[in-house]
Design a protein around this motif. Structure first.
Motif, PDB file in Angstrom:
ATOM      1  N   ASN A  54       0.831  -1.202   0.000  1.00 43.27           N
ATOM      2  CA  ASN A  54       0.000   0.000   0.000  1.00 43.27           C
ATOM      3  C   ASN A  54       0.866   1.253   0.000  1.00 43.27           C
ATOM      4  O   ASN A  54       1.987   1.244   0.499  1.00 43.27           O
ATOM      5  N   SER A  55       0.323   2.330  -0.506  1.00 39.87           N
ATOM      6  CA  SER A  55       1.018   3.618  -0.461  1.00 39.87           C
ATOM      7  C   SER A  55       0.929   4.242   0.931  1.00 39.87           C
ATOM      8  O   SER A  55       1.779   5.036   1.315  1.00 39.87           O
ATOM      9  N   GLU A  56      -0.078   3.869   1.685  1.00 36.85           N
ATOM     10  CA  GLU A  56      -0.309   4.445   3.005  1.00 36.85           C
ATOM     11  C   GLU A  56       0.212   3.518   4.110  1.00 36.85           C
ATOM     12  O   GLU A  56       0.379   2.331   3.924  1.00 36.85           O
ATOM     13  N   GLU A  57       0.376   4.118   5.285  1.00 34.98           N
ATOM     14  CA  GLU A  57       0.744   3.350   6.477  1.00 34.98           C
ATOM     15  C   GLU A  57      -0.365   2.360   6.799  1.00 34.98           C
ATOM     16  O   GLU A  57      -1.545   2.626   6.585  1.00 34.98           O
ATOM     17  N   VAL A  58       0.015   1.202   7.323  1.00 35.09           N
ATOM     18  CA  VAL A  58      -0.935   0.173   7.735  1.00 35.09           C
ATOM     19  C   VAL A  58      -0.668  -0.163   9.193  1.00 35.09           C
ATOM     20  O   VAL A  58       0.485  -0.344   9.599  1.00 35.09           O
ATOM     21  N   ASP A  59      -1.736  -0.241   9.991  1.00 35.22           N
ATOM     22  CA  ASP A  59      -1.633  -0.650  11.391  1.00 35.22           C
ATOM     23  C   ASP A  59      -2.115  -2.090  11.489  1.00 35.22           C
ATOM     24  O   ASP A  59      -3.291  -2.368  11.274  1.00 35.22           O
ATOM     25  N   LEU A  60      -1.197  -2.999  11.783  1.00 30.16           N
ATOM     26  CA  LEU A  60      -1.541  -4.418  11.866  1.00 30.16           C
ATOM     27  C   LEU A  60      -1.946  -4.829  13.279  1.00 30.16           C
ATOM     28  O   LEU A  60      -2.179  -6.002  13.541  1.00 30.16           O
ATOM     29  N   GLY A  61      -1.990  -3.878  14.198  1.00 34.16           N
ATOM     30  CA  GLY A  61      -2.330  -4.194  15.580  1.00 34.16           C
ATOM     31  C   GLY A  61      -1.089  -4.436  16.417  1.00 34.16           C
ATOM     32  O   GLY A  61      -0.942  -3.877  17.487  1.00 34.16           O
TER      33      GLY A  61
END
Length: 76
Positions: A54-61
Motif C-alpha cells: 500500500n502507499s499508506e501506512e498500515v496498522d496491523l495491531g
C-alpha cells in the motif's frame, strides 16, 4: 553533491542486498495476505518478511508499517 547522494543510495542498496542475499538459497514456505495488500513471506530458514504494498501506512495491531515498506524478522 549529486555524486555523494548517488553514492549513499548505492551503498544503502548494497548493504540491504548483502543482508538478504542468503534468501536466494532458501525456499518460500508460505506467502499469505495478512491484510489488504500486506503479505507475510516465510522462508525455509525461518526468516519472515512482511511487505506493505500500500502507499499508506498500515496498522496491523502488533506493528505499524509505512507505505511501500517491508520488515525483516530473522529467526535463526
Amino acid at each position: 553533491d549529486d555524486l555523494m547522494k548517488t553514492a549513499e543510495i548505492v551503498k544503502r542498496t548494497a548493504d540491504e542486498y548483502s543482508r538478504l542475499s542468503h534468501l536466494q538459497n532458501e525456499f518460500i514456505e508460505n506467502y499469505t495476505e495478512i491484510a489488504p495488500m500486506v503479505y507475510r513471506v516465510e522462508y525455509s530458514d525461518n526468516t519472515v518478511i512482511t511487505v506493505n504494498y500500500n502507499s499508506e501506512e498500515v496498522d496491523l495491531g502488533y506493528m505499524k508499517m509505512d507505505g511501500k515498506s517491508y520488515v525483516v524478522n530473522e529467526n535463526n
